[in-house]
Scaffold this motif. Structure first.
Motif, PDB file in Angstrom:
ATOM      1  N   GLU A 181     -10.407  -0.354   5.756  1.00  0.00           N
ATOM      2  CA  GLU A 181     -11.021  -0.173   4.435  1.00  0.00           C
ATOM      3  C   GLU A 181     -10.732  -1.343   3.497  1.00  0.00           C
ATOM      4  N   GLY A 182     -10.187  -2.443   4.014  1.00  0.00           N
ATOM      5  CA  GLY A 182      -9.878  -3.596   3.170  1.00  0.00           C
ATOM      6  C   GLY A 182      -8.420  -4.014   3.328  1.00  0.00           C
ATOM      7  N   PRO A 183      -7.955  -4.876   2.425  1.00  0.00           N
ATOM      8  CA  PRO A 183      -6.583  -5.389   2.532  1.00  0.00           C
ATOM      9  C   PRO A 183      -5.533  -4.288   2.343  1.00  0.00           C
ATOM     10  N   VAL A 184      -4.453  -4.391   3.105  1.00  0.00           N
ATOM     11  CA  VAL A 184      -3.334  -3.469   2.979  1.00  0.00           C
ATOM     12  C   VAL A 184      -2.036  -4.266   2.891  1.00  0.00           C
ATOM     13  N   THR A 185      -1.059  -3.656   2.250  1.00  0.00           N
ATOM     14  CA  THR A 185       0.284  -4.212   2.167  1.00  0.00           C
ATOM     15  C   THR A 185       1.215  -3.220   2.834  1.00  0.00           C
ATOM     16  N   ILE A 186       2.104  -3.709   3.696  1.00  0.00           N
ATOM     17  CA  ILE A 186       2.971  -2.825   4.469  1.00  0.00           C
ATOM     18  C   ILE A 186       4.428  -3.214   4.241  1.00  0.00           C
TER      19      ILE A 186
END
Length: 124
Positions: A43-48
């Motif tokens: 669904e787009g950029p993610v930060t983990i």
């Protein structure tokens, strides 16, 4: 049954190892950015954010999906006799439909099957 739990944990705990079995990250270009990792999610950029190395087999992680949504994913490698058990908890969000939750569960099941093969292939 997989190999010794400590050996499997040592192989898997690093964020760089997750794309080997976590299909959402395998094509995402997981890149470190200070204390967090960035990837391109469905669904787009993610930060983990990942739990650091520890003696307990804990590999929890938090996925920030944008818009203030953060998903907590408890993940453990647990000793089971001479082998181990990997557990992942999938939470259902209140606004999540049954179909969406079922799709997430199926995706996680495929990823865990990949992880199982990886663990079995790398047994001594």
């Amino acid at each position: 049954m997989c190999r010794d739990w400590c050996e499997l944990y040592e192989r898997l705990w690093r964020p760089e190892a997750f794309p080997e079995w976590a299909s959402g990250l395998s094509e995402a270009g997981l890149e470190q950015d200070g204390e967090v990792w960035r990837a391109r999610g469905p669904e787009g950029p993610v930060t983990i954010r990942f739990t650091g190395h520890n003696p307990f087999g804990i590999m929890d992680h938090w996925v920030e999906l944008g818009g203030g949504r953060e998903v907590y994913v408890p993940l453990r490698v647990i000793r089971n006799g001479e082998g181990c058990l990997v557990t992942l908890t999938l939470f259902r969000w209140p606004e999540m439909s049954e179909d969406s939750f079922a799709a997430d569960a199926a995706w996680i099941e495929r990823d865990l099957q990949t992880l199982k093969k990886l663990a079995e292939e790398s047994r001594p």
